[in-house]
Design an enzyme around this catalytic site. Structure first.
Site, PDB file in Angstrom:
ATOM      1  N   TYR A   1       0.371  -4.233  12.972  1.00 16.63           N
ATOM      2  CA  TYR A   1      -0.369  -5.015  13.706  1.00 16.63           C
ATOM      3  C   TYR A   1      -0.258  -4.355  15.206  1.00 16.63           C
ATOM      4  O   TYR A   1       0.925  -4.253  15.616  1.00 16.63           O
ATOM      5  CB  TYR A   1       0.075  -6.291  13.830  1.00 16.63           C
ATOM      6  CG  TYR A   1      -0.387  -7.154  14.954  1.00 16.63           C
ATOM      7  CD1 TYR A   1      -2.048  -7.661  14.727  1.00 16.63           C
ATOM      8  CD2 TYR A   1      -0.093  -7.382  16.108  1.00 16.63           C
ATOM      9  CE1 TYR A   1      -2.426  -8.385  15.825  1.00 16.63           C
ATOM     10  CE2 TYR A   1      -0.545  -8.079  17.106  1.00 16.63           C
ATOM     11  CZ  TYR A   1      -1.774  -8.716  17.086  1.00 16.63           C
ATOM     12  OH  TYR A   1      -2.384  -9.356  17.930  1.00 16.63           O
TER      13      TYR A   1
ATOM     14  N   LYS B   1       5.112  -7.396  26.568  1.00 20.31           N
ATOM     15  CA  LYS B   1       5.819  -8.521  26.401  1.00 20.31           C
ATOM     16  C   LYS B   1       7.000  -8.969  27.180  1.00 20.31           C
ATOM     17  O   LYS B   1       6.784  -9.662  28.265  1.00 20.31           O
ATOM     18  CB  LYS B   1       6.052  -8.927  24.689  1.00 20.31           C
ATOM     19  CG  LYS B   1       5.003  -8.999  23.838  1.00 20.31           C
ATOM     20  CD  LYS B   1       5.205  -9.318  22.487  1.00 20.31           C
ATOM     21  CE  LYS B   1       4.250  -9.568  21.486  1.00 20.31           C
ATOM     22  NZ  LYS B   1       3.381 -10.661  21.719  1.00 20.31           N
TER      23      LYS B   1
ATOM     24  N   TYR C   1      -6.083 -17.911  18.112  1.00 21.24           N
ATOM     25  CA  TYR C   1      -6.349 -17.933  16.700  1.00 21.24           C
ATOM     26  C   TYR C   1      -6.577 -19.293  16.221  1.00 21.24           C
ATOM     27  O   TYR C   1      -5.801 -19.971  15.187  1.00 21.24           O
ATOM     28  CB  TYR C   1      -4.903 -17.364  15.872  1.00 21.24           C
ATOM     29  CG  TYR C   1      -4.465 -16.026  16.431  1.00 21.24           C
ATOM     30  CD1 TYR C   1      -5.118 -14.949  16.126  1.00 21.24           C
ATOM     31  CD2 TYR C   1      -3.242 -15.962  17.093  1.00 21.24           C
ATOM     32  CE1 TYR C   1      -4.956 -13.767  16.774  1.00 21.24           C
ATOM     33  CE2 TYR C   1      -3.081 -14.747  17.742  1.00 21.24           C
ATOM     34  CZ  TYR C   1      -3.651 -13.663  17.672  1.00 21.24           C
ATOM     35  OH  TYR C   1      -3.328 -12.484  17.891  1.00 21.24           O
TER      36      TYR C   1
ATOM     37  N   ASP D   1       4.701   1.874  19.142  1.00 23.74           N
ATOM     38  CA  ASP D   1       4.298   0.360  19.744  1.00 23.74           C
ATOM     39  C   ASP D   1       5.672  -0.383  19.523  1.00 23.74           C
ATOM     40  O   ASP D   1       6.071  -1.067  18.560  1.00 23.74           O
ATOM     41  CB  ASP D   1       3.274  -0.076  18.832  1.00 23.74           C
ATOM     42  CG  ASP D   1       2.917  -1.546  19.099  1.00 23.74           C
ATOM     43  OD1 ASP D   1       3.577  -2.064  20.066  1.00 23.74           O
ATOM     44  OD2 ASP D   1       2.071  -1.961  18.412  1.00 23.74           O
TER      45      ASP D   1
END
Length: 428
Positions: A144, A274, A17, A245
């Site tokens: 997201y 993660k 980003y 998710d």
């Protein structure tokens, strides 16, 4: 790293980003241990981000390191096509034991975004196997799910990260997000938008996908568990599979091993990533019910058409096995509870600060929502100078520290946030 290395990085290496012509400043980390990152100038800073939610036990953990060293002496990788190995089998067993009994078929991949892509492909192929061509998904706004194309398509279409790709993405169904927060009273009106969409389009929808309880990059909001219960009931009524998710929230971050446990519901497909390896090496898993797996497998195609090169990577699986062994000692429950209590004590009073719009705490997640957009480069420099690593975005200053953080170290993080709020130059 010397100055030459830093300049080379500045000119030639993309960072997440960021821009190649006007990048955010980068800080050179040369080592890490416990909750500390050591910079190339020798300064140690406390990591408040757990390397984007992943390093839950801190860095250089002896048990994780030992598992990696032991595995690498055997093999670091072997293809998973028509080959298996003990680390993958052991990890699949552990994941099936940790998750609800309905989830018993494990597909390994190498990142959270890919785990989402896999889940979506599973449901498209599931319906194809049943003779239906369903290709749309239903989710809620402010979500997201990753940066790959299918994952972007079910993330909030108005999110500034992804909106330039909207013309290239399939159009899915987005309901209004629930407004009842985790700690507030449940409002039945929160369900109206979702219910209207699913009733009208139930025969088009391949699946529903949600971040359970915690919406991450979409705004760091925590919604009411009853909302999740109601969504599950609607999915069951219309026989539409439900994907959760849990890539960010899985493995204890919210105070439960998985965030969906706050609502006592079970998905048809669960995506993990993660923290699955304790922040040591990339790995993800998509766990489905045997009903979905067998429906796909018994079709004319006869197999699920996906296979990452590093699927079931032995090194990553070994790290994940060690990570789960640490979690199974159950110290994380006390650690996360202590973090939550201190975050409430330190951050909730900031709701009265003139630069603060809202403060939200859940488990080992602390969020300070500011009134204005944040100058990220300036505030990060301030945080580093104050001995902490915090990476805000938009109007949000948030921390997700390693579970091993102690009271004094956490105070350094929260005090740095308090100081930052008093500096007007950090806000646009």
């Amino acid at each position: 790293m010397n100055q030459s290395d830093i300049m080379f990085d500045y000119k030639h290496i993309w960072h997440p980003y960021s821009s190649m012509t006007n990048p955010l400043p980068c800080y050179s980390v040369i080592s890490a241990k416990g909750v500390y990152l050591k910079l190339n100038n020798g300064k140690k800073i406390i990591d408040g981000m757990s390397s984007w939610w992943s390093a839950i036990h801190g860095y250089n953990h002896p048990i994780l390191n030992k598992a990696l060293k032991k595995q690498i002496k055997k093999m670091s990788h072997v293809m998973f096509g028509s080959i298996t190995h003990p680390a993958a089998v052991a990890l699949a067993r552990k994941l099936i034991d940790l998750t609800p009994k309905e989830l018993d078929c494990v597909f390994f991949s190498d990142s959270g975004s890919v785990a989402i892509e896999v889940a979506m492909k599973m449901l498209i192929q599931y319906w194809y196997s049943l003779g239906q061509r369903r290709k749309f998904f239903l989710t809620i706004r402010h979500g997201y799910h990753g940066d790959t194309f299918a994952a972007m398509s079910i993330s909030d279409p108005k999110n500034s990260i992804h909106k330039i790709y909207n013309n290239f993405l399939p159009k899915h169904f987005f309901s209004d997000p629930p407004m009842s927060s985790f700690h507030d009273k449940w409002n039945e009106n929160d369900l109206i938008s979702f219910q209207e969409i699913i009733e009208k389009n139930s025969l088009k929808i391949a699946g529903v996908i949600l971040e359970p309880i915690v919406q991450g990059v979409g705004g760091m909001k925590f919604y009411h568990p009853i909302y999740l219960k109601k969504i599950k009931c609607l999915c069951d009524y219309y026989s539409i599979p439900l994907i959760f998710d849990e890539i960010a929230t899985g493995f204890g971050r919210t105070g439960k091993l998985f965030a969906f446990e706050h609502a006592n519901v079970v998905p048809d497909i669960l995506c993990l990533g993660k923290a699955i390896t304790g922040g040591t090496i990339t790995l993800a898993a998509t766990i489905s019910s045997s009903h979905i797996a067998k429906t796909i497998s018994n079709s004319k195609i006869g197999c699920f058409m996906h296979g990452p090169t590093y699927m079931g990577n032995p090194l990553a699986c070994a790290a994940a096995n060690a990570n789960i062994k640490i979690l199974q000692k159950n110290k994380w429950k006390i650690q996360v509870s202590n973090i939550e209590q201190q975050l409430c004590k330190d951050l909730l009073p900031l709701i009265n600060h003139h630069n603060v719009n809202n403060v939200r705490i859940l488990g080992a997640i602390g969020v300070v929502e500011c009134m204005r957009l944040i100058n990220i480069a300036l505030i990060q420099k301030f945080f580093v100078n104050n001995g902490v690593w915090i990476r805000p975005f938009k109007k949000l200053i948030y921390i997700v520290p390693p579970y091993i953080i102690d009271t004094k170290q956490l105070s350094v993080l929260t005090n740095s946030i308090k100081k930052a709020l008093d500096n007007a130059s950090f806000f646009l």
